[in-house]
Each structure stands twice: as C-alpha cells, then as structure tokens.
Design a protein around this motif. Structure first.
Motif, PDB file in Angstrom:
ATOM      1  N   THR A  56      -6.710  19.141  17.848  1.00 44.58           N
ATOM      2  CA  THR A  56      -7.608  19.950  17.037  1.00 44.58           C
ATOM      3  C   THR A  56      -7.931  19.172  15.772  1.00 44.58           C
ATOM      4  O   THR A  56      -7.102  18.410  15.272  1.00 44.58           O
ATOM      5  CB  THR A  56      -6.986  21.326  16.709  1.00 44.58           C
ATOM      6  N   ARG A  57      -9.153  19.342  15.272  1.00 44.18           N
ATOM      7  CA  ARG A  57      -9.620  18.580  14.110  1.00 44.18           C
ATOM      8  C   ARG A  57     -10.272  19.530  13.108  1.00 44.18           C
ATOM      9  O   ARG A  57     -10.897  20.519  13.502  1.00 44.18           O
ATOM     10  CB  ARG A  57     -10.612  17.499  14.545  1.00 44.18           C
ATOM     11  N   TRP A  58     -10.170  19.205  11.833  1.00 44.54           N
ATOM     12  CA  TRP A  58     -10.773  20.034  10.784  1.00 44.54           C
ATOM     13  C   TRP A  58     -10.902  19.208   9.510  1.00 44.54           C
ATOM     14  O   TRP A  58     -10.211  18.217   9.318  1.00 44.54           O
ATOM     15  CB  TRP A  58      -9.930  21.290  10.538  1.00 44.54           C
ATOM     16  N   ARG A  59     -11.809  19.643   8.614  1.00 42.75           N
ATOM     17  CA  ARG A  59     -12.021  18.942   7.352  1.00 42.75           C
ATOM     18  C   ARG A  59     -11.275  19.630   6.226  1.00 42.75           C
ATOM     19  O   ARG A  59     -11.191  20.869   6.162  1.00 42.75           O
ATOM     20  CB  ARG A  59     -13.521  18.872   7.017  1.00 42.75           C
ATOM     21  N   SER A  60     -10.743  18.823   5.325  1.00 46.06           N
ATOM     22  CA  SER A  60     -10.031  19.354   4.158  1.00 46.06           C
ATOM     23  C   SER A  60     -11.010  19.995   3.179  1.00 46.06           C
ATOM     24  O   SER A  60     -12.215  19.695   3.182  1.00 46.06           O
ATOM     25  CB  SER A  60      -9.270  18.236   3.454  1.00 46.06           C
ATOM     26  N   ASP A  61     -10.469  20.861   2.311  1.00 45.32           N
ATOM     27  CA  ASP A  61     -11.273  21.601   1.353  1.00 45.32           C
ATOM     28  C   ASP A  61     -11.236  20.981  -0.040  1.00 45.32           C
ATOM     29  O   ASP A  61     -10.244  20.365  -0.445  1.00 45.32           O
ATOM     30  CB  ASP A  61     -10.760  23.038   1.235  1.00 45.32           C
ATOM     31  N   ALA A  62     -12.326  21.192  -0.761  1.00 46.64           N
ATOM     32  CA  ALA A  62     -12.443  20.884  -2.195  1.00 46.64           C
ATOM     33  C   ALA A  62     -13.245  22.028  -2.820  1.00 46.64           C
ATOM     34  O   ALA A  62     -13.850  22.836  -2.104  1.00 46.64           O
ATOM     35  CB  ALA A  62     -13.139  19.546  -2.405  1.00 46.64           C
ATOM     36  N   HIS A 121     -11.721  16.862  -7.286  1.00 42.78           N
ATOM     37  CA  HIS A 121     -10.870  17.985  -7.702  1.00 42.78           C
ATOM     38  C   HIS A 121     -10.114  18.583  -6.513  1.00 42.78           C
ATOM     39  O   HIS A 121      -9.883  19.799  -6.462  1.00 42.78           O
ATOM     40  CB  HIS A 121     -11.704  19.056  -8.417  1.00 42.78           C
ATOM     41  N   GLY A 122      -9.734  17.709  -5.593  1.00 41.98           N
ATOM     42  CA  GLY A 122      -9.035  18.153  -4.395  1.00 41.98           C
ATOM     43  C   GLY A 122      -7.746  18.912  -4.646  1.00 41.98           C
ATOM     44  O   GLY A 122      -7.462  19.901  -3.950  1.00 41.98           O
ATOM     45  N   PRO A 123      -6.916  18.484  -5.634  1.00 42.80           N
ATOM     46  CA  PRO A 123      -5.651  19.195  -5.848  1.00 42.80           C
ATOM     47  C   PRO A 123      -5.818  20.687  -6.128  1.00 42.80           C
ATOM     48  O   PRO A 123      -4.898  21.468  -5.864  1.00 42.80           O
ATOM     49  CB  PRO A 123      -5.037  18.463  -7.049  1.00 42.80           C
ATOM     50  N   LEU A 124      -6.986  21.116  -6.633  1.00 39.96           N
ATOM     51  CA  LEU A 124      -7.204  22.530  -6.883  1.00 39.96           C
ATOM     52  C   LEU A 124      -7.211  23.345  -5.581  1.00 39.96           C
ATOM     53  O   LEU A 124      -6.993  24.559  -5.603  1.00 39.96           O
ATOM     54  CB  LEU A 124      -8.539  22.746  -7.625  1.00 39.96           C
ATOM     55  N   CYS A 125      -7.476  22.676  -4.470  1.00 40.66           N
ATOM     56  CA  CYS A 125      -7.533  23.354  -3.172  1.00 40.66           C
ATOM     57  C   CYS A 125      -6.360  22.979  -2.270  1.00 40.66           C
ATOM     58  O   CYS A 125      -6.403  23.206  -1.056  1.00 40.66           O
ATOM     59  CB  CYS A 125      -8.854  23.027  -2.467  1.00 40.66           C
ATOM     60  N   ALA A 126      -5.320  22.403  -2.857  1.00 39.06           N
ATOM     61  CA  ALA A 126      -4.171  21.995  -2.053  1.00 39.06           C
ATOM     62  C   ALA A 126      -3.537  23.170  -1.325  1.00 39.06           C
ATOM     63  O   ALA A 126      -3.084  23.046  -0.182  1.00 39.06           O
ATOM     64  CB  ALA A 126      -3.137  21.297  -2.941  1.00 39.06           C
ATOM     65  N   ASP A 127      -3.511  24.340  -1.976  1.00 38.76           N
ATOM     66  CA  ASP A 127      -2.918  25.513  -1.347  1.00 38.76           C
ATOM     67  C   ASP A 127      -3.709  25.924  -0.107  1.00 38.76           C
ATOM     68  O   ASP A 127      -3.139  26.270   0.935  1.00 38.76           O
ATOM     69  CB  ASP A 127      -2.855  26.659  -2.352  1.00 38.76           C
ATOM     70  N   PRO A 155       3.666  18.109  -5.774  1.00 35.54           N
ATOM     71  CA  PRO A 155       4.215  19.383  -5.297  1.00 35.54           C
ATOM     72  C   PRO A 155       3.839  20.595  -6.141  1.00 35.54           C
ATOM     73  O   PRO A 155       3.727  21.708  -5.618  1.00 35.54           O
ATOM     74  CB  PRO A 155       5.724  19.133  -5.324  1.00 35.54           C
ATOM     75  N   GLU A 156       3.630  20.391  -7.439  1.00 34.54           N
ATOM     76  CA  GLU A 156       3.335  21.544  -8.301  1.00 34.54           C
ATOM     77  C   GLU A 156       1.866  21.950  -8.299  1.00 34.54           C
ATOM     78  O   GLU A 156       1.505  23.010  -8.835  1.00 34.54           O
ATOM     79  CB  GLU A 156       3.764  21.252  -9.745  1.00 34.54           C
ATOM     80  N   ASP A 157       0.982  21.151  -7.715  1.00 37.04           N
ATOM     81  CA  ASP A 157      -0.454  21.443  -7.776  1.00 37.04           C
ATOM     82  C   ASP A 157      -0.816  22.686  -6.955  1.00 37.04           C
ATOM     83  O   ASP A 157      -0.571  22.743  -5.745  1.00 37.04           O
ATOM     84  CB  ASP A 157      -1.261  20.249  -7.258  1.00 37.04           C
ATOM     85  N   ALA A 158      -1.402  23.660  -7.617  1.00 38.11           N
ATOM     86  CA  ALA A 158      -1.946  24.870  -6.984  1.00 38.11           C
ATOM     87  C   ALA A 158      -0.917  25.656  -6.182  1.00 38.11           C
ATOM     88  O   ALA A 158      -1.285  26.493  -5.361  1.00 38.11           O
ATOM     89  CB  ALA A 158      -3.144  24.505  -6.083  1.00 38.11           C
TER      90      ALA A 158
END
Length: 320
Positions: free
Chosen positions: A150-156, A209-215, A243-246
């Motif tokens: 399965t494949r998917w794109r990461s969020d930002a 600003h990827g770390p904002l969507c890490a969760d 580890p602490e991001d979002a």
C-alpha cells in the motif's frame, strides 16, 4: 637416504604444515567475522537508513555509503529487512539489492514507492544525482514472500509555505516531493509462517512545515499497517520530526508502537549520542505487536570508520 636429507625433508614438511595450518586458521577467522543469515523464528534483524541517493564520494562531502555495507558485512547477522529513504528510482533499487545479494549472506529484493519519481529541480551536477527521491522496503527474498503493498503521501499544512491550515497530502510543489510518497508491504515469513508488515516513510521537512503534521503522519502510517495486517508491524524511516513535535511520538506510543532506541536510552528524549541527523533524532524504527528488542543501536561514524550518509542508520533485533 642420508641423515641430512631426511632432516631436510622433515623440516620442509613441518614448515609446509605450519604454513597450511596458519592459512586455514586465517581463512576460518575471516569467515567467522563475516555475517550469516538469521535462521531464528523468534526475531528479525531490521535496519533503517536514509541513504541520500547513494551519492558518489565526489558529491557527498566525505560521506561514503560503502562504509555502511562494509559494517554490515562484519556483523554476526545480515539484515532480514532494510528500509531505505531517498533511493533514486527502480534502477538504483535494483542495483542496491543486487549488491546486497552479492556481498551479504542471503538474497535480497525490494519494493519501491514510485519507480520513476519526478524531478526535485536540482540544477548542479551533484544535485541532479538527487533529482529523483523516493522510498523502498528491502527484504530477504530467501526468507520472505511478498504478498501485498500500500502507498500513500505524507501530509503538510495546507499552506505549506506559511505553515497554516489543515494537514493534507503534500502534492508536487515547486519540486515533485515524491520523496514523501511512502510504501508499506506485507511479507510472509516462511520460517515463522506468519505475516509481517513493514513501512518505509519519509515525512516533509521543515521547509514545508512538515513537523506540524507529524501527528497526522503517524496516524496514516498506522492506518497503512491496519490495511495490511500481520502478526508484526514495523514503521521505519525519516520522520523529519523530533519526538516532541506535534505530540506524534506520544500518540504513536498510545497506539501501541515501541521505540527500541528510546527504550535503550531510557526516555523519549535521548542524549545527543542517539542523534541521527545533525543535532536531531529524526530517524526511527517503530514496532507494534512485537515482544521486545535486543541489539538496538544508532550506527555512528565511529562504528563504520567514517561518515556514510547525512543520516545515521538505526537497527534492532525485533522479537515476534
């Protein structure tokens, strides 16, 4: 036969015996120092590394990915599973799996997120070598049978320049961003007779600003694991988030994921000895449904005899 000739022949025979014995010991020692395949049904030997497109030394500021391969050749067991990020394309993945098969015990195959990623927009000669970037899962094809992917794109953030708005798939921007196209595979472990699912992830950088969507990204990775199933689930890769991001790491833990490096260092926030990219710990090997770990390590340049990538590899023996 004269006494002198007899002594000469006995001396020659003794010398030859010593030479042959020494050679045999040398060969045996050399063989003993090399990796063997893992035949245990109790655990898997897992590695993860962002290989930075396997750049030649002329473009890599002293980095040489060959050092990591040499390190693997000297380990007691070769990898069962090796997740990689920033592999260029299918051709480079094929070259890599062929080399691992030639130089390590075991036979390797791989599945890639996108066979021919779009251009990242680099213009310099060395930059063009990183124009195509995506992710892959490499596995021992003499132990595992590929079943599904399965494949998917990461969020930002919606406005990835300003870092505002809701999280959504990071589609092509001023560059392709195919490096945030993730892949997860389900493999059947023919020794254990159970399925294991493995994901290779790459989340957006601070530029977007990827770390904002890490969760959101750890949730989507977990959803991919649920789609595939399996007795053991492994999510590994370049999170571009600490580890602490979002709150992503805490939520991943709440969802059942364990972090071998955090368990080794004693907390979520490890010391600088465990950093994987500059002064950050952003590369992870996370496990769900497993029964603990051993031999967890961050592969430092002192262990490989020099720098091998901008990212340090992480590894663990993962118990079923």
């Amino acid at each position: 036969m004269s006494i002198r000739r007899s002594r000469f022949l006995r001396g020659t025979a003794a010398a030859l015996t010593t030479i042959l014995t020494t050679a045999a010991i040398s060969v045996a020692s050399s063989t003993g120092a090399q990796a063997a395949v893992n035949t245990s049904t109790s655990y898997l030997v897992v590695y993860n590394n962002n290989i930075e497109n396997w750049l030649p030394s002329s473009c890599a500021d002293g980095y040489s990915w060959d050092r990591l391969i040499t390190y693997l050749k000297g380990r007691p067991l070769s990898p069962d599973i090796f997740t990689v990020q920033q592999v260029s394309n299918q051709t480079q993945l094929d070259t890599l799996t062929r080399r691992l098969s030639d130089e390590l015990p075991g036979t390797y195959a791989g599945q890639i997120a996108i066979a021919s990623p779009g251009s990242m927009g680099y213009t310099s000669t060395c930059g063009k070598l990183k124009n195509q970037q995506t992710n892959a899962v490499i596995y021992r094809s003499d132990r595992f049978t590929f079943e599904d992917a399965t494949r998917w794109r990461s969020d930002a953030p919606e406005d990835y320049d300003a870092g505002t708005g809701g999280c959504q798939n990071l589609e092509p921007t001023r560059s392709s961003q195919d490096r945030v196209h993730n892949i997860a595979v389900r493999l059947h472990d023919n020794l254990r007779n159970e399925d294991v699912s493995v994901a290779s992830i790459h989340w957006p950088t601070n530029t977007w600003h990827g770390p904002l969507c890490a969760d959101e990204n750890i949730k989507e990775a977990d959803e991919a694991m649920d789609r595939l199933g399996g007795a053991l689930k492994i999510v590994a890769g370049d999170a571009n988030a600490e580890p602490e991001d979002a709150g992503w790491w805490n939520d991943g833990k709440a969802d059942g994921y364990r972090d071998p490096i955090a368990e080794k260092c004693g907390s979520r926030d490890c010391s600088s000895a465990y950093d994987t990219n500059g002064s950050r710990r952003i590369d992870f090997l996370l496990v769900k449904s497993g029964n603990g770990f051993s031999n967890a390590a961050t592969i430092t340049p002192s262990m490989t005899g020099g720098e091998y990538s901008e990212h340090r590899a992480v590894t663990a023996y993962v118990n079923y």
